[in-house]
Design a protein around this motif. Sequence first.
Motif, PDB file in Angstrom:
ATOM      1  N   ILE A  27       4.614   1.359 -10.049  1.00 49.26           N
ATOM      2  CA  ILE A  27       3.674   1.732  -8.984  1.00 49.26           C
ATOM      3  C   ILE A  27       2.686   2.763  -9.512  1.00 49.26           C
ATOM      4  CG2 ILE A  27       3.440   2.828  -6.717  1.00 49.26           C
ATOM      5  CD1 ILE A  27       6.184   1.569  -6.023  1.00 49.26           C
ATOM      6  N   ARG A  28       3.195   3.728 -10.257  1.00 47.13           N
ATOM      7  CA  ARG A  28       2.335   4.773 -10.844  1.00 47.13           C
ATOM      8  C   ARG A  28       1.269   4.133 -11.742  1.00 47.13           C
ATOM      9  NH1 ARG A  28       6.218   7.989 -12.161  1.00 47.13           N
ATOM     10  NH2 ARG A  28       6.611   7.080 -14.187  1.00 47.13           N
ATOM     11  N   LYS A  29       1.687   3.200 -12.593  1.00 50.34           N
ATOM     12  CA  LYS A  29       0.735   2.517 -13.484  1.00 50.34           C
ATOM     13  C   LYS A  29      -0.289   1.729 -12.675  1.00 50.34           C
ATOM     14  CE  LYS A  29       3.463   1.920 -17.677  1.00 50.34           C
ATOM     15  NZ  LYS A  29       4.092   0.924 -18.569  1.00 50.34           N
ATOM     16  N   GLY A  30       0.159   1.075 -11.616  1.00 49.02           N
ATOM     17  CA  GLY A  30      -0.741   0.309 -10.770  1.00 49.02           C
ATOM     18  C   GLY A  30      -1.797   1.189 -10.125  1.00 49.02           C
ATOM     19  N   LEU A  31      -1.403   2.365  -9.657  1.00 44.83           N
ATOM     20  CA  LEU A  31      -2.364   3.289  -9.054  1.00 44.83           C
ATOM     21  C   LEU A  31      -3.389   3.773 -10.081  1.00 44.83           C
ATOM     22  CD1 LEU A  31       0.048   5.285  -6.745  1.00 44.83           C
ATOM     23  CD2 LEU A  31      -1.854   3.838  -5.997  1.00 44.83           C
ATOM     24  N   PHE A  32      -2.919   4.080 -11.287  1.00 46.27           N
ATOM     25  CA  PHE A  32      -3.842   4.513 -12.337  1.00 46.27           C
ATOM     26  C   PHE A  32      -4.788   3.384 -12.743  1.00 46.27           C
ATOM     27  CE2 PHE A  32      -0.899   8.097 -13.181  1.00 46.27           C
ATOM     28  CZ  PHE A  32      -1.835   9.118 -13.160  1.00 46.27           C
TER      29      PHE A  32
END
Length: 69
Positions: A27-32
């Motif tokens: 999720i963190r990677k997706g937001l970035f």
Amino acid sequence: MQTQPVITGHLSPELAQIFLEGLPETIRKGLFMRAKTMNYPVWAVIEMAIAGYLDEEALSFADCKPKLD
């Protein structure tokens, strides 16, 4: 002693970082990735995602370049 981030009308970069650290890596990677694609700071992307979830008429990713103050 750790100081608390100042809360304003928008999600601060410091609070966004704290929030991001608690998310799963995917999720963190997706937001970035979304932030990079939109050329927006990640805090703005998080704020839009939360606002869109809470209010279907809120500014969302589909909207054109919202103004950031």
